[in-house]
Scaffold this motif. Structure first.
Motif, PDB file in Angstrom:
ATOM      1  N   PHE A 285       0.829  -1.205   0.000  1.00  0.00           N
ATOM      2  CA  PHE A 285       0.000   0.000   0.000  1.00  0.00           C
ATOM      3  C   PHE A 285       0.866   1.259   0.000  1.00  0.00           C
ATOM      4  CE2 PHE A 285      -2.802   3.141   2.129  1.00  0.00           C
ATOM      5  CZ  PHE A 285      -3.866   3.093   1.252  1.00  0.00           C
ATOM      6  N   ILE A 286       1.922   1.243   0.797  1.00  0.00           N
ATOM      7  CA  ILE A 286       2.813   2.411   0.866  1.00  0.00           C
ATOM      8  C   ILE A 286       3.518   2.632  -0.470  1.00  0.00           C
ATOM      9  CG2 ILE A 286       4.911   3.319   1.934  1.00  0.00           C
ATOM     10  CD1 ILE A 286       4.041   1.976   4.534  1.00  0.00           C
ATOM     11  N   VAL A 287       4.023   1.553  -1.054  1.00  0.00           N
ATOM     12  CA  VAL A 287       4.683   1.672  -2.360  1.00  0.00           C
ATOM     13  C   VAL A 287       3.701   2.202  -3.404  1.00  0.00           C
ATOM     14  CG1 VAL A 287       5.737   0.368  -4.245  1.00  0.00           C
ATOM     15  CG2 VAL A 287       6.399  -0.106  -1.883  1.00  0.00           C
ATOM     16  N   SER A 288       2.470   1.722  -3.358  1.00  0.00           N
ATOM     17  CA  SER A 288       1.453   2.187  -4.306  1.00  0.00           C
ATOM     18  C   SER A 288       1.177   3.671  -4.136  1.00  0.00           C
ATOM     19  CB  SER A 288       0.157   1.389  -4.116  1.00  0.00           C
ATOM     20  OG  SER A 288       0.371   0.007  -4.325  1.00  0.00           O
ATOM     21  N   LEU A 289       1.053   4.111  -2.886  1.00  0.00           N
ATOM     22  CA  LEU A 289       0.805   5.531  -2.628  1.00  0.00           C
ATOM     23  C   LEU A 289       1.939   6.398  -3.165  1.00  0.00           C
ATOM     24  CD1 LEU A 289      -0.682   5.654   0.999  1.00  0.00           C
ATOM     25  CD2 LEU A 289      -1.871   6.037  -1.161  1.00  0.00           C
ATOM     26  N   VAL A 290       3.157   5.959  -2.944  1.00  0.00           N
ATOM     27  CA  VAL A 290       4.313   6.731  -3.415  1.00  0.00           C
ATOM     28  C   VAL A 290       4.309   6.819  -4.940  1.00  0.00           C
ATOM     29  CG1 VAL A 290       6.830   6.764  -3.566  1.00  0.00           C
ATOM     30  CG2 VAL A 290       5.719   6.209  -1.392  1.00  0.00           C
ATOM     31  N   LEU A 291       4.072   5.695  -5.596  1.00  0.00           N
ATOM     32  CA  LEU A 291       4.071   5.686  -7.060  1.00  0.00           C
ATOM     33  C   LEU A 291       2.930   6.530  -7.624  1.00  0.00           C
ATOM     34  CD1 LEU A 291       4.944   1.934  -7.728  1.00  0.00           C
ATOM     35  CD2 LEU A 291       6.414   3.922  -8.063  1.00  0.00           C
ATOM     36  N   PHE A 292       1.755   6.454  -7.002  1.00  0.00           N
ATOM     37  CA  PHE A 292       0.636   7.279  -7.465  1.00  0.00           C
ATOM     38  C   PHE A 292       0.909   8.762  -7.220  1.00  0.00           C
ATOM     39  CE2 PHE A 292      -2.191   3.405  -7.058  1.00  0.00           C
ATOM     40  CZ  PHE A 292      -2.426   3.311  -8.416  1.00  0.00           C
TER      41      PHE A 292
ATOM     42  N   GLY B 272      -3.757 -15.073  -4.974  1.00  0.00           N
ATOM     43  CA  GLY B 272      -5.039 -15.405  -5.583  1.00  0.00           C
ATOM     44  C   GLY B 272      -5.985 -14.234  -5.705  1.00  0.00           C
ATOM     45  N   SER B 273      -6.458 -13.735  -4.567  1.00  0.00           N
ATOM     46  CA  SER B 273      -7.522 -12.720  -4.568  1.00  0.00           C
ATOM     47  C   SER B 273      -7.143 -11.464  -5.339  1.00  0.00           C
ATOM     48  CB  SER B 273      -7.882 -12.347  -3.121  1.00  0.00           C
ATOM     49  OG  SER B 273      -8.289 -13.476  -2.392  1.00  0.00           O
ATOM     50  N   VAL B 274      -5.977 -10.901  -5.026  1.00  0.00           N
ATOM     51  CA  VAL B 274      -5.623  -9.606  -5.614  1.00  0.00           C
ATOM     52  C   VAL B 274      -5.195  -9.724  -7.073  1.00  0.00           C
ATOM     53  CG1 VAL B 274      -4.951  -8.701  -3.364  1.00  0.00           C
ATOM     54  CG2 VAL B 274      -3.213  -9.723  -4.826  1.00  0.00           C
ATOM     55  N   ILE B 275      -4.784 -10.919  -7.494  1.00  0.00           N
ATOM     56  CA  ILE B 275      -4.302 -11.101  -8.863  1.00  0.00           C
ATOM     57  C   ILE B 275      -5.453 -11.171  -9.858  1.00  0.00           C
ATOM     58  CG2 ILE B 275      -3.004 -12.648 -10.387  1.00  0.00           C
ATOM     59  CD1 ILE B 275      -1.287 -11.092  -8.435  1.00  0.00           C
ATOM     60  N   ASN B 276      -6.619 -11.613  -9.404  1.00  0.00           N
ATOM     61  CA  ASN B 276      -7.746 -11.776 -10.325  1.00  0.00           C
ATOM     62  C   ASN B 276      -8.144 -10.466 -10.989  1.00  0.00           C
ATOM     63  OD1 ASN B 276     -11.020 -12.349 -10.752  1.00  0.00           O
ATOM     64  ND2 ASN B 276      -9.704 -14.140 -11.047  1.00  0.00           N
ATOM     65  N   TYR B 277      -7.844  -9.349 -10.341  1.00  0.00           N
ATOM     66  CA  TYR B 277      -8.149  -8.043 -10.933  1.00  0.00           C
ATOM     67  C   TYR B 277      -7.277  -7.754 -12.154  1.00  0.00           C
ATOM     68  CZ  TYR B 277     -10.877  -6.942  -6.768  1.00  0.00           C
ATOM     69  OH  TYR B 277     -11.817  -6.957  -5.767  1.00  0.00           O
ATOM     70  N   LEU B 278      -6.196  -8.506 -12.318  1.00  0.00           N
ATOM     71  CA  LEU B 278      -5.273  -8.268 -13.426  1.00  0.00           C
ATOM     72  C   LEU B 278      -5.524  -9.198 -14.604  1.00  0.00           C
ATOM     73  CD1 LEU B 278      -1.971  -7.961 -11.337  1.00  0.00           C
ATOM     74  CD2 LEU B 278      -3.643  -6.182 -11.878  1.00  0.00           C
ATOM     75  N   ILE B 279      -6.528 -10.054 -14.489  1.00  0.00           N
ATOM     76  CA  ILE B 279      -6.827 -11.035 -15.534  1.00  0.00           C
ATOM     77  C   ILE B 279      -8.002 -10.534 -16.372  1.00  0.00           C
ATOM     78  CG2 ILE B 279      -7.328 -13.449 -16.005  1.00  0.00           C
ATOM     79  CD1 ILE B 279      -4.701 -12.949 -14.477  1.00  0.00           C
ATOM     80  N   PRO B 280      -7.803 -10.277 -17.658  1.00  0.00           N
ATOM     81  CA  PRO B 280      -8.894  -9.727 -18.481  1.00  0.00           C
ATOM     82  C   PRO B 280     -10.140 -10.598 -18.500  1.00  0.00           C
ATOM     83  CG  PRO B 280      -6.786  -9.519 -19.616  1.00  0.00           C
ATOM     84  CD  PRO B 280      -6.537 -10.367 -18.405  1.00  0.00           C
ATOM     85  N   TRP B 281      -9.969 -11.926 -18.457  1.00  0.00           N
ATOM     86  CA  TRP B 281     -11.117 -12.827 -18.460  1.00  0.00           C
ATOM     87  C   TRP B 281     -11.502 -13.274 -17.048  1.00  0.00           C
ATOM     88  CZ3 TRP B 281      -6.416 -13.553 -20.760  1.00  0.00           C
ATOM     89  CH2 TRP B 281      -5.533 -14.432 -20.135  1.00  0.00           C
ATOM     90  N   GLY B 282     -10.859 -12.706 -16.049  1.00  0.00           N
ATOM     91  CA  GLY B 282     -11.204 -13.020 -14.670  1.00  0.00           C
ATOM     92  C   GLY B 282     -12.474 -12.307 -14.241  1.00  0.00           C
ATOM     93  N   VAL B 283     -13.138 -12.860 -13.231  1.00  0.00           N
ATOM     94  CA  VAL B 283     -14.387 -12.268 -12.753  1.00  0.00           C
ATOM     95  C   VAL B 283     -14.150 -10.856 -12.225  1.00  0.00           C
ATOM     96  CG1 VAL B 283     -16.227 -12.471 -11.048  1.00  0.00           C
ATOM     97  CG2 VAL B 283     -15.399 -14.513 -12.221  1.00  0.00           C
ATOM     98  N   ALA B 284     -13.166 -10.706 -11.339  1.00  0.00           N
ATOM     99  CA  ALA B 284     -12.878  -9.383 -10.777  1.00  0.00           C
ATOM    100  C   ALA B 284     -12.333  -8.438 -11.844  1.00  0.00           C
ATOM    101  CB  ALA B 284     -11.882  -9.505  -9.625  1.00  0.00           C
TER     102      ALA B 284
ATOM    103  N   PRO C 283      -0.696  -1.976 -15.691  1.00  0.00           N
ATOM    104  CA  PRO C 283       0.600  -1.433 -15.246  1.00  0.00           C
ATOM    105  C   PRO C 283       0.495  -0.488 -14.053  1.00  0.00           C
ATOM    106  CG  PRO C 283       0.358  -1.274 -17.637  1.00  0.00           C
ATOM    107  CD  PRO C 283      -0.980  -1.615 -17.093  1.00  0.00           C
ATOM    108  N   PHE C 284      -0.720   0.005 -13.783  1.00  0.00           N
ATOM    109  CA  PHE C 284      -0.898   0.954 -12.686  1.00  0.00           C
ATOM    110  C   PHE C 284      -1.568   0.307 -11.467  1.00  0.00           C
ATOM    111  CE2 PHE C 284      -1.177   3.155 -16.775  1.00  0.00           C
ATOM    112  CZ  PHE C 284      -0.102   4.022 -16.657  1.00  0.00           C
ATOM    113  N   ALA C 285      -1.830  -0.988 -11.544  1.00  0.00           N
ATOM    114  CA  ALA C 285      -2.422  -1.706 -10.404  1.00  0.00           C
ATOM    115  C   ALA C 285      -1.296  -2.135  -9.468  1.00  0.00           C
ATOM    116  CB  ALA C 285      -3.229  -2.903 -10.891  1.00  0.00           C
ATOM    117  N   PHE C 286      -0.636  -1.148  -8.892  1.00  0.00           N
ATOM    118  CA  PHE C 286       0.577  -1.404  -8.118  1.00  0.00           C
ATOM    119  C   PHE C 286       0.324  -2.312  -6.918  1.00  0.00           C
ATOM    120  CE2 PHE C 286       1.314   3.008  -9.830  1.00  0.00           C
ATOM    121  CZ  PHE C 286       2.169   2.608 -10.841  1.00  0.00           C
TER     122      PHE C 286
ATOM    123  N   PHE D 108       2.454  -5.697  -6.340  1.00  0.00           N
ATOM    124  CA  PHE D 108       3.475  -5.774  -5.298  1.00  0.00           C
ATOM    125  C   PHE D 108       3.107  -6.714  -4.152  1.00  0.00           C
ATOM    126  CE2 PHE D 108       5.050  -1.831  -7.251  1.00  0.00           C
ATOM    127  CZ  PHE D 108       6.414  -2.079  -7.229  1.00  0.00           C
ATOM    128  N   SER D 109       1.828  -7.008  -3.977  1.00  0.00           N
ATOM    129  CA  SER D 109       1.424  -7.887  -2.869  1.00  0.00           C
ATOM    130  C   SER D 109       2.108  -9.253  -2.928  1.00  0.00           C
ATOM    131  CB  SER D 109      -0.099  -8.047  -2.851  1.00  0.00           C
ATOM    132  OG  SER D 109      -0.728  -6.868  -2.398  1.00  0.00           O
TER     133      SER D 109
END
Length: 302
Positions: A41-48, A244-256, A273-276, A280-281
């Motif tokens: 979360f901290i790394v994501s905040l810094v990058l954003f 598992g959980s957080v990666i599904n958001y990065l799959i185009p054919w995934g539910v999330a 590329p911006f789903a830091f 990083f998790s």
């Protein structure tokens, strides 16, 4: 922030599922996830923050205009925070997810009738089913607020049903367990076991595209190995979330992933590329496996 909430909320389905599959306490699981979640979360905040300072920002005039439109058409009050405060109170008291949801639903419905005494139960059920439709003078505000109701989510629900059906077949015939068994026998170090479990979750996401199965299948396959080398169920439940959980958001054919893409109106590969946080998790979880930092242990079993 949405992925962070999905991972850390005691009301999240994936969070409850991961703790249940691993056999860990829900709130202890949430607390233990901070070892990989907070750094990500901290790394994501810094990058954003860096990206935000290097790009064009929304003008103050546009923000003021949107605020004025909202104030003109809606009653904006601190009372709107009551359901959120109540949710945090229920979490603080360790009240299970389903009672917490019902309590918040009842309070929210009560607030609606208090604010609009002439509102009918029929119109409320229609609103829940079909969603709210905004009619303001600003098209952007209308698009923001008119997101549909339960019926608008049926495409996602049907995708979940189909993928879970496939998962049921894989579980019934022990496909994943049999495929992983030769590998699991040789995993005797925490670092290699954590890494393999995470990449298994990523693989399930790529192959099946279902968030639940990316937790269930690796969880069942690697749970004996975690116990054998002396890693606690809390270690497994955290790894299942990070791979598992957080990666599904990065799959185009995934539910999330498909849900996020349809909600944002942006293809998954464009925002990937911006789903830091999601990227990083698993990295911090693997580092935890090799360094032992934050990796919960128990007595090894033969």
């Amino acid at each position: 922030m949405a992925v962070f909430g999905d991972k850390m909320s005691p009301l999240s389905d994936s969070t409850n599922l991961a703790s249940a599959i691993a056999g860990s306490d829900l709130f202890a699981h949430i607390k233990n996830m901070m070892w990989s979640t907070i750094p990500s979360f901290i790394v994501s905040l810094v990058l954003f923050w860096v990206l935000g300072n290097s790009s064009n920002q929304m003008s103050a005039a546009k923000i003021a205009h949107t605020t004025a439109i909202l104030n003109q058409h809606f009653v904006i009050s601190w009372w709107a925070l009551l359901p959120i405060i109540l949710m945090f109170a229920c979490a603080w008291k360790h009240i299970p997810a389903i009672p917490t949801l019902f309590i918040n639903i009842l309070v929210t419905v009560g607030m609606i009738f208090f604010q609009n005494p002439h509102e009918s139960l029929k119109s409320l059920t229609t609103l829940i089913g079909e969603g709210f439709v905004a009619h303001t003078s600003d098209a952007a505000v209308n698009a923001l607020l008119s997101r549909g109701g339960i019926t608008s989510m049926m495409a996602t629900v049907s995708l979940i049903i189909v993928t879970l059906s496939l998962g049921g077949i894989l579980m019934k015939f022990n496909v994943v367990q049999v495929a992983m068994e030769p590998l699991v026998k040789h995993l005797r170090k925490p670092g290699s076991l954590v890494t393999t479990t995470i990449f298994s979750g990523i693989g399930i996401n790529l192959f099946v595209g279902e968030q639940y199965l990316s937790v269930i299948l690796p969880g069942k396959a690697f749970k004996p190995a975690f116990s054998r080398i002396g890693l606690a169920p809390l270690a497994l439940s955290r790894v299942l979330e990070d791979g598992g959980s957080v990666i599904n958001y990065l799959i185009p054919w995934g539910v999330a992933g498909s849900f996020a893409a349809s909600t944002l109106g942006v293809p998954v590969l464009h925002f990937l590329p911006f789903a830091f946080f999601s990227l990083f998790s698993p990295v911090f979880s693997i580092l935890s496996g090799f360094t032992g930092i934050g990796l919960k242990k128990s007595a090894p079993q033969n």
